[in-house]
Design a protein around this motif. Structure first.
Motif, PDB file in Angstrom:
ATOM      1  N   VAL A 223       0.845  -1.197   0.000  1.00 32.98           N
ATOM      2  CA  VAL A 223       0.000   0.000   0.000  1.00 32.98           C
ATOM      3  C   VAL A 223       0.880   1.246   0.000  1.00 32.98           C
ATOM      4  N   ARG A 224       1.944   1.225   0.808  1.00 29.06           N
ATOM      5  CA  ARG A 224       2.872   2.361   0.827  1.00 29.06           C
ATOM      6  C   ARG A 224       3.544   2.530  -0.532  1.00 29.06           C
ATOM      7  N   CYS A 225       3.832   1.405  -1.189  1.00 29.30           N
ATOM      8  CA  CYS A 225       4.400   1.464  -2.537  1.00 29.30           C
ATOM      9  C   CYS A 225       3.434   2.134  -3.509  1.00 29.30           C
ATOM     10  N   ILE A 226       2.154   1.795  -3.381  1.00 26.00           N
ATOM     11  CA  ILE A 226       1.144   2.408  -4.251  1.00 26.00           C
ATOM     12  C   ILE A 226       1.126   3.920  -4.056  1.00 26.00           C
ATOM     13  N   ILE A 227       1.220   4.373  -2.824  1.00 24.69           N
ATOM     14  CA  ILE A 227       1.197   5.815  -2.544  1.00 24.69           C
ATOM     15  C   ILE A 227       2.359   6.507  -3.237  1.00 24.69           C
ATOM     16  N   ARG A 228       3.522   5.871  -3.254  1.00 20.40           N
ATOM     17  CA  ARG A 228       4.666   6.463  -3.954  1.00 20.40           C
ATOM     18  C   ARG A 228       4.495   6.367  -5.475  1.00 20.40           C
ATOM     19  N   ASN A 229       3.883   5.284  -5.945  1.00 17.79           N
ATOM     20  CA  ASN A 229       3.614   5.170  -7.378  1.00 17.79           C
ATOM     21  C   ASN A 229       2.644   6.242  -7.851  1.00 17.79           C
ATOM     22  N   ILE A 230       1.730   6.652  -6.977  1.00 14.93           N
ATOM     23  CA  ILE A 230       0.803   7.733  -7.346  1.00 14.93           C
ATOM     24  C   ILE A 230       1.590   8.994  -7.676  1.00 14.93           C
ATOM     25  N   VAL A 231       2.628   9.272  -6.890  1.00 16.28           N
ATOM     26  CA  VAL A 231       3.450  10.458  -7.153  1.00 16.28           C
ATOM     27  C   VAL A 231       4.104  10.341  -8.525  1.00 16.28           C
ATOM     28  N   ARG A 232       4.645   9.178  -8.841  1.00 13.62           N
ATOM     29  CA  ARG A 232       5.315   8.972 -10.134  1.00 13.62           C
ATOM     30  C   ARG A 232       4.375   9.231 -11.300  1.00 13.62           C
ATOM     31  N   ASP A 233       3.144   8.753 -11.203  1.00 16.88           N
ATOM     32  CA  ASP A 233       2.226   8.841 -12.339  1.00 16.88           C
ATOM     33  C   ASP A 233       1.306  10.058 -12.310  1.00 16.88           C
ATOM     34  N   TRP A 234       0.937  10.546 -11.124  1.00 13.81           N
ATOM     35  CA  TRP A 234      -0.174  11.494 -11.072  1.00 13.81           C
ATOM     36  C   TRP A 234       0.099  12.744 -10.237  1.00 13.81           C
ATOM     37  N   ALA A 235       1.374  13.078 -10.028  1.00 10.85           N
ATOM     38  CA  ALA A 235       1.689  14.305  -9.295  1.00 10.85           C
ATOM     39  C   ALA A 235       2.687  15.132 -10.094  1.00 10.85           C
ATOM     40  N   ALA A 236       2.645  16.449  -9.893  1.00  8.85           N
ATOM     41  CA  ALA A 236       3.626  17.316 -10.550  1.00  8.85           C
ATOM     42  C   ALA A 236       5.028  16.935 -10.109  1.00  8.85           C
ATOM     43  N   GLU A 237       5.162  16.454  -8.891  1.00  5.57           N
ATOM     44  CA  GLU A 237       6.473  16.076  -8.376  1.00  5.57           C
ATOM     45  C   GLU A 237       7.050  14.867  -9.119  1.00  5.57           C
ATOM     46  N   GLY A 238       6.210  14.096  -9.776  1.00  2.00           N
ATOM     47  CA  GLY A 238       6.687  12.952 -10.547  1.00  2.00           C
ATOM     48  C   GLY A 238       7.018  13.290 -11.996  1.00  2.00           C
ATOM     49  N   GLN A 239       6.887  14.573 -12.362  1.00  2.00           N
ATOM     50  CA  GLN A 239       7.098  14.955 -13.760  1.00  2.00           C
ATOM     51  C   GLN A 239       8.507  14.627 -14.246  1.00  2.00           C
ATOM     52  N   LYS A 240       9.507  14.791 -13.379  1.00  2.00           N
ATOM     53  CA  LYS A 240      10.881  14.524 -13.788  1.00  2.00           C
ATOM     54  C   LYS A 240      11.045  13.062 -14.183  1.00  2.00           C
ATOM     55  N   GLU A 241      10.512  12.149 -13.375  1.00  2.00           N
ATOM     56  CA  GLU A 241      10.604  10.724 -13.720  1.00  2.00           C
ATOM     57  C   GLU A 241       9.804  10.409 -14.978  1.00  2.00           C
ATOM     58  N   ARG A 242       8.659  11.040 -15.123  1.00  2.00           N
ATOM     59  CA  ARG A 242       7.863  10.804 -16.329  1.00  2.00           C
ATOM     60  C   ARG A 242       8.607  11.311 -17.563  1.00  2.00           C
ATOM     61  N   ASP A 243       9.306  12.426 -17.422  1.00  2.00           N
ATOM     62  CA  ASP A 243      10.093  12.933 -18.546  1.00  2.00           C
ATOM     63  C   ASP A 243      11.233  11.975 -18.887  1.00  2.00           C
ATOM     64  N   GLN A 244      11.801  11.349 -17.865  1.00  2.00           N
ATOM     65  CA  GLN A 244      12.901  10.415 -18.094  1.00  2.00           C
ATOM     66  C   GLN A 244      12.417   9.135 -18.777  1.00  2.00           C
ATOM     67  N   CYS A 245      11.260   8.634 -18.343  1.00  2.00           N
ATOM     68  CA  CYS A 245      10.790   7.317 -18.802  1.00  2.00           C
ATOM     69  C   CYS A 245       9.731   7.394 -19.893  1.00  2.00           C
ATOM     70  N   TYR A 246       8.716   8.205 -19.686  1.00  2.00           N
ATOM     71  CA  TYR A 246       7.586   8.226 -20.608  1.00  2.00           C
ATOM     72  C   TYR A 246       7.846   9.102 -21.832  1.00  2.00           C
ATOM     73  N   LYS A 247       8.527  10.218 -21.635  1.00  2.00           N
ATOM     74  CA  LYS A 247       8.711  11.164 -22.735  1.00  2.00           C
ATOM     75  C   LYS A 247       9.444  10.550 -23.927  1.00  2.00           C
ATOM     76  N   PRO A 248      10.556   9.783 -23.730  1.00  3.22           N
ATOM     77  CA  PRO A 248      11.196   9.173 -24.906  1.00  3.22           C
ATOM     78  C   PRO A 248      10.267   8.222 -25.651  1.00  3.22           C
ATOM     79  N   ILE A 249       9.422   7.505 -24.913  1.00  5.37           N
ATOM     80  CA  ILE A 249       8.465   6.585 -25.547  1.00  5.37           C
ATOM     81  C   ILE A 249       7.437   7.371 -26.358  1.00  5.37           C
ATOM     82  N   LEU A 250       6.900   8.423 -25.763  1.00  6.48           N
ATOM     83  CA  LEU A 250       5.881   9.224 -26.445  1.00  6.48           C
ATOM     84  C   LEU A 250       6.456   9.899 -27.693  1.00  6.48           C
ATOM     85  N   GLU A 251       7.679  10.389 -27.581  1.00  4.79           N
ATOM     86  CA  GLU A 251       8.304  11.024 -28.741  1.00  4.79           C
ATOM     87  C   GLU A 251       8.550  10.008 -29.860  1.00  4.79           C
ATOM     88  N   GLU A 252       8.924   8.795 -29.481  1.00  9.63           N
ATOM     89  CA  GLU A 252       9.158   7.758 -30.481  1.00  9.63           C
ATOM     90  C   GLU A 252       7.857   7.360 -31.171  1.00  9.63           C
TER      91      GLU A 252
END
Length: 484
Positions: A223-252
């Motif tokens: 459950v604690r892991c899920i709370i941190r995963n929420i930050v990765r996917d659905w918080a402004a604070e997770g934007q850096k990780e999303r840019d690292q992981c999701y952005k290259p995929i989306l650009e491709e």
């Protein structure tokens, strides 16, 4: 007494087996729900432990830390607000199974193994999970088990699907339609509230305290892991990780499919979709996007965020309170995070966006999935396999000729260190062998590089584990080309 015909005996055996499987699945789902419900109590025990340690200090040492009682009070307030979010999320969840099923008759003892949701956080470090340990890649959330999973009744991309992100369980029932979430006026708990003192406003029979199970701490850690995963996917604070992981995929994807049409958009599957952000972003690019997820921990949460949030920043959580390690300050540890950073229903998704629950191998081995997808995107997923060769085979099978497989992720095989289970299978290939297997299944590497990234990391922590995962685009050769 006449013996029933053989056909009737076979039907009875199938019915008995189906009831057993349903009972096991109800038991597993009940345990996952109980893990969520046990979160406040487990978190309170942590605070009490901190207080006991503080009381053992000498008077002079306590004087140096005189602010600690206020910190403990703040921790309890943060736990209460996290719990308020969790209870609202559970109240919005419509179980795909009859939760009144008598699990005591299923012929299995309680908690023989934890539910198979190891993948909830096994890319995270144990230090991030709230304990301080030196092994950076240790899975923090438990071991695999034989949680029952049946193929989902998934819709092929050319069929009608819920455009608001219909989350389907592995039994195939839709969990996500807004019409399924009518709130009542009853209160579920007297122990959780939001920052304004509000308490949840509805109640489900399956959330009755009498049905709540005592679960091991490894379940609450998920459950604690899920709370941190929420930050990765659905918080402004997770934007850096999303840019690292999701952005290259989306650009491709954007580069590979430049001429997307509204009348016939390309189709993209995202196995291991987690909380759904990448699948949603792909949909917003103009693809018919389907996320696939096995973990009920993830599915319950993603359904709530995708379908129940009404505005951006609607909820507040405190994701970093469960670790006292590597904090720069108490204010960093106790800082709030607003979620979601966008309103999913207003993000501009393409019609046909969906989330499909179930085991990737079982769901997408179905003959109806052969040659269906223009693209398959795997992000931190392929190392969740017991048998990665099987994953690659299925990805090849479900892609159209000329379709693309975009992958980003490490090879932290999640079942590599499972001890004491002799039947547990884990095929652990090097990157070189993974590419060799892909070549055998008709793939050609078009692009390949290495990406530096973190995974659900507290951006203000003194310790941040970094990955250097492989990032590639492979294309499935046409039958003619493959045969030459």
């Amino acid at each position: 007494m006449m013996k029933p015909p053989q056909g009737e005996e076979e039907d009875e055996e199938r019915l008995r087996q189906r009831k057993l499987e349903e009972a096991l699945e109800v038991k597993s789902l009940r345990r996952i729900i109980s893990a969520y419900l046990n979160y406040p109590e487990a978190a309170e025990e942590d605070v009490k432990r901190y207080e006991r340690s503080f009381r053992k200090l000498s008077s002079s040492h306590k004087a140096l830390l005189s602010h600690y009682p206020l910190k403990f009070q703040s921790l309890r307030r943060c736990i209460s607000i996290n719990s308020f979010f969790i209870i609202n999320m559970l109240q919005a969840f419509e179980p795909p199974l009859d939760m009144s099923h008598d699990v005591d008759d299923c012929g299995c003892s309680h908690f023989e193994q934890p539910p198979n949701d190891m993948n909830v956080c096994s890319h995270e470090s144990a230090a991030a999970s709230g304990s301080c340990c030196s092994k950076p890649d240790e899975a923090c959330c438990g071991e695999p088990s034989n949680m029952m999973s049946k193929p989902a009744d998934c819709l092929a991309p050319n069929e009608e699907v819920d455009t608001e992100g219909c989350l389907r369980s592995d039994t195939g029932s839709c969990l996500a339609g807004r019409e399924n979430y009518k709130m009542t006026s009853e209160c579920c708990s007297n122990h959780v509230s939001d920052s304004n003192g509000n308490v949840p406003s509805s109640h489900h029979d399956w959330l009755d305290p009498s049905l709540q199970l005592r679960v091991p701490m490894v379940d609450v850690d998920k459950v604690r892991c899920i709370i941190r995963n929420i930050v990765r996917d659905w918080a402004a604070e997770g934007q850096k990780e999303r840019d690292q992981c999701y952005k290259p995929i989306l650009e491709e994807l954007n580069s590979l499919f430049p001429d997307r049409s509204n009348e016939s958009p390309p189709t993209c599957l995202v196995p291991g979709a987690g909380l759904g952000r990448l699948a949603l972003e792909i949909s917003c690019l103009g693809f018919v996007s389907q996320g696939n997820e096995f973990s009920y921990y993830m599915m319950i949460c993603s359904s709530f965020i995708l379908n129940q949030t009404e505005t951006a920043g609607e909820w507040t959580i405190y994701p970093w309170i469960h670790s006292n390690c590597n904090s720069l300050s108490d204010s960093d540890q106790l800082r709030p995070v607003s979620i979601p950073d966008i309103h999913p229903a207003s993000a501009g998704i393409t019609e046909g966006f969906s989330m499909c629950g179930g085991d990737f191998v079982e769901v997408y081995s179905d003959p109806s999935q052969v040659g269906v997808w223009d693209a398959v995107v795997t992000c931190f997923f392929i190392d969740t396999a017991h048998n990665i060769v099987e994953y690659i085979e299925i990805i090849s099978r479900i892609l159209k000729d000329g379709g693309v497989w975009i992958n980003l992720g490490p090879l932290l095989y999640h079942f590599a260190d499972v001890y004491g289970q002799e039947d547990e299978m884990s095929i652990e290939l090097s990157l070189e062998d993974v590419k060799r297997v892909a070549l055998n299944y008709g793939f050609e590497v078009e692009k390949e590089s290495t990406i530096e990234t973190t995974y659900t990391t507290n951006p203000r922590a003194m310790m941040q584990n970094r990955y250097f995962p492989a990032f590639w685009t492979m294309r499935k050769k046409s039958v003619e080309k493959h045969s030459t």
